[in-house]
Design a protein around this motif. Structure first.
Motif, mmCIF file in Angstrom:
data_model
loop_
_atom_site.group_PDB
_atom_site.id
_atom_site.type_symbol
_atom_site.label_atom_id
_atom_site.label_comp_id
_atom_site.label_asym_id
_atom_site.label_seq_id
_atom_site.Cartn_x
_atom_site.Cartn_y
_atom_site.Cartn_z
ATOM 1 N N LYS A 150 -63.033 80.299 -0.955
ATOM 2 C CA LYS A 150 -63.515 81.632 -1.308
ATOM 3 C C LYS A 150 -64.558 81.501 -2.415
ATOM 4 O O LYS A 150 -64.513 80.591 -3.241
ATOM 5 N N TYR A 151 -65.481 82.452 -2.430
ATOM 6 C CA TYR A 151 -66.575 82.409 -3.404
ATOM 7 C C TYR A 151 -67.051 83.829 -3.632
ATOM 8 O O TYR A 151 -67.270 84.577 -2.673
ATOM 9 N N MET A 152 -67.204 84.229 -4.893
ATOM 10 C CA MET A 152 -67.650 85.581 -5.193
ATOM 11 C C MET A 152 -69.134 85.598 -5.500
ATOM 12 O O MET A 152 -69.627 84.814 -6.311
ATOM 13 N N LEU A 153 -69.851 86.509 -4.836
ATOM 14 C CA LEU A 153 -71.292 86.627 -5.013
ATOM 15 C C LEU A 153 -71.675 88.093 -4.957
ATOM 16 O O LEU A 153 -71.373 88.784 -3.979
ATOM 17 N N LEU A 154 -72.304 88.594 -6.026
ATOM 18 C CA LEU A 154 -72.722 89.989 -6.125
ATOM 19 C C LEU A 154 -71.586 90.961 -5.810
ATOM 20 O O LEU A 154 -71.772 91.979 -5.151
ATOM 21 N N GLY A 155 -70.395 90.609 -6.275
ATOM 22 C CA GLY A 155 -69.244 91.490 -6.116
ATOM 23 C C GLY A 155 -68.540 91.402 -4.783
ATOM 24 O O GLY A 155 -67.563 92.117 -4.557
ATOM 25 N N LYS A 156 -69.010 90.522 -3.902
ATOM 26 C CA LYS A 156 -68.391 90.376 -2.591
ATOM 27 C C LYS A 156 -67.733 89.001 -2.489
ATOM 28 O O LYS A 156 -68.226 88.027 -3.037
ATOM 29 N N ILE A 157 -66.618 88.955 -1.741
ATOM 30 C CA ILE A 157 -65.931 87.699 -1.513
ATOM 31 C C ILE A 157 -66.484 87.057 -0.247
ATOM 32 O O ILE A 157 -66.463 87.650 0.838
ATOM 33 N N TYR A 158 -66.995 85.830 -0.386
ATOM 34 C CA TYR A 158 -67.507 85.069 0.751
ATOM 35 C C TYR A 158 -66.503 83.986 1.135
ATOM 36 O O TYR A 158 -65.893 83.353 0.267
ATOM 37 N N ASN A 159 -66.334 83.786 2.421
ATOM 38 C CA ASN A 159 -65.546 82.664 2.913
ATOM 39 C C ASN A 159 -66.439 81.431 2.958
ATOM 40 O O ASN A 159 -67.613 81.517 3.327
ATOM 41 N N ILE A 160 -65.900 80.290 2.577
ATOM 42 C CA ILE A 160 -66.648 79.042 2.641
ATOM 43 C C ILE A 160 -66.167 78.240 3.849
ATOM 44 O O ILE A 160 -64.984 77.925 3.958
ATOM 45 N N LYS A 161 -67.080 77.953 4.738
ATOM 46 C CA LYS A 161 -66.783 77.143 5.920
ATOM 47 C C LYS A 161 -67.491 75.804 5.773
ATOM 48 O O LYS A 161 -68.715 75.747 5.719
ATOM 49 N N HIS A 162 -66.730 74.744 5.699
ATOM 50 C CA HIS A 162 -67.324 73.422 5.526
ATOM 51 C C HIS A 162 -67.702 72.845 6.890
ATOM 52 O O HIS A 162 -66.867 72.603 7.747
ATOM 53 N N ASP A 163 -69.015 72.656 7.047
ATOM 54 C CA ASP A 163 -69.577 72.184 8.307
ATOM 55 C C ASP A 163 -70.472 70.988 8.003
ATOM 56 O O ASP A 163 -71.486 71.122 7.307
ATOM 57 N N PRO A 164 -70.140 69.803 8.496
ATOM 58 C CA PRO A 164 -70.917 68.591 8.172
ATOM 59 C C PRO A 164 -72.346 68.612 8.696
ATOM 60 O O PRO A 164 -73.162 67.789 8.282
ATOM 61 N N SER A 165 -72.667 69.573 9.562
ATOM 62 C CA SER A 165 -74.011 69.624 10.131
ATOM 63 C C SER A 165 -74.933 70.605 9.398
ATOM 64 O O SER A 165 -76.113 70.703 9.711
ATOM 65 N N ILE A 166 -74.388 71.353 8.424
ATOM 66 C CA ILE A 166 -75.179 72.387 7.730
ATOM 67 C C ILE A 166 -75.256 72.065 6.247
ATOM 68 O O ILE A 166 -74.230 71.867 5.591
ATOM 69 N N ASP A 167 -76.478 72.030 5.718
ATOM 70 C CA ASP A 167 -76.672 71.737 4.306
ATOM 71 C C ASP A 167 -76.150 72.894 3.451
ATOM 72 O O ASP A 167 -75.235 72.719 2.646
ATOM 73 N N PHE A 168 -76.722 74.074 3.614
ATOM 74 C CA PHE A 168 -76.266 75.250 2.866
ATOM 75 C C PHE A 168 -76.850 76.493 3.514
ATOM 76 O O PHE A 168 -78.061 76.651 3.588
ATOM 77 N N LEU A 169 -75.996 77.374 3.996
ATOM 78 C CA LEU A 169 -76.435 78.596 4.660
ATOM 79 C C LEU A 169 -75.532 79.743 4.254
ATOM 80 O O LEU A 169 -74.306 79.666 4.387
ATOM 81 N N VAL A 170 -76.144 80.820 3.760
ATOM 82 C CA VAL A 170 -75.392 82.012 3.362
ATOM 83 C C VAL A 170 -75.618 83.092 4.407
ATOM 84 O O VAL A 170 -76.742 83.528 4.645
#
Length: 220
Positions: A74-94
């Motif tokens: 879980k990760y909080m950004l601008l007051g919203k809770i984001y789920n973190i999905k670990h994917d070895p093929s993706i560098d960083f995508l929001v």
């Protein structure tokens, strides 16, 4: 290090006894809360206080948590809770549609900080454009900066016209970033917190008292 469960979140904390008049809480990006205990208070009293304010403590902790030995989901950004999905093929995508962050990196990776900083600077520049033509304070040729700080939400160097906003605010709603920015913009004209400052600040930010109270509740 001790742990406490607040609002369903298991939070490590460390207590250090100080000679301070007040007790201070420091939310460490290493993933724990540092409590500098006042000479007038007992640890049990502070634990009770944290439990009574479990929601705001857990929200702030989630914004700062950045451990080296754990991977958050879980990760909080601008007051919203984001789920973190670990994917070895993706560098960083929001993905703001599904409130999901896809990444191959652990949550202590600098890519999180880089994203937060770019997002904060983008928001700050948008807010400057929004308030560019206000009739009260000239905000031409200001320089915007952001970094994590532990003592202040923002600062203003009047001579250099530099405004720095605490990057920690990126975890909370945009309205609080705007409130702090307008506070620092007010300092371009009124450097002290006297009556003239608040008269001008209210013109720029009519709801400043409400926003100040709310921010104190969620970001101590």
């Amino acid at each position: 290090m001790n742990q406490i469960e607040l609002n369903g979140v298991l939070i490590p904390y460390k207590v250090t006894k100080k000679k301070n008049k007040n007790t201070y809480f420091y939310f460490k990006r290493a993933g724990y809360i540092q409590i500098n205990l006042s000479r007038f208070q007992k640890e049990s009293e502070i634990i009770k206080y944290m439990k009574e304010n479990a929601v705001k403590f857990s929200k702030k902790f989630m914004g700062y948590q950045n451990t080296n030995d754990q991977i958050r989901d879980k990760y909080m950004l601008l007051g919203k809770i984001y789920n973190i999905k670990h994917d070895p093929s993706i560098d960083f995508l929001v993905d703001d549609v599904t409130n999901t962050i896809y990444t191959k990196h652990a949550d202590n990776h600098p890519i999180y900080y880089d994203y937060e900083k770019k997002l904060m600077l983008r928001i700050l520049n948008e807010l400057v454009i929004k308030h560019q033509n206000n009739p009260y304070v000239n905000i031409d040729n200001i320089t915007l900066k952001t970094r994590y700080t532990t003592t202040r939400h923002g600062s203003c160097n009047v001579k250099k016209r530099n405004i720095n906003i605490n990057l920690g605010l990126i975890h909370f709603e945009k309205k609080y970033i705007e409130y702090v920015l307008l506070h620092e913009i007010t300092h371009l004209k009124e450097q002290n917190h006297q009556s003239q400052f608040y008269t001008l600040f209210e013109k720029l930010c009519p709801d400043y008292q409400k926003l100040r109270k709310e921010l104190k509740e969620i970001y101590r």
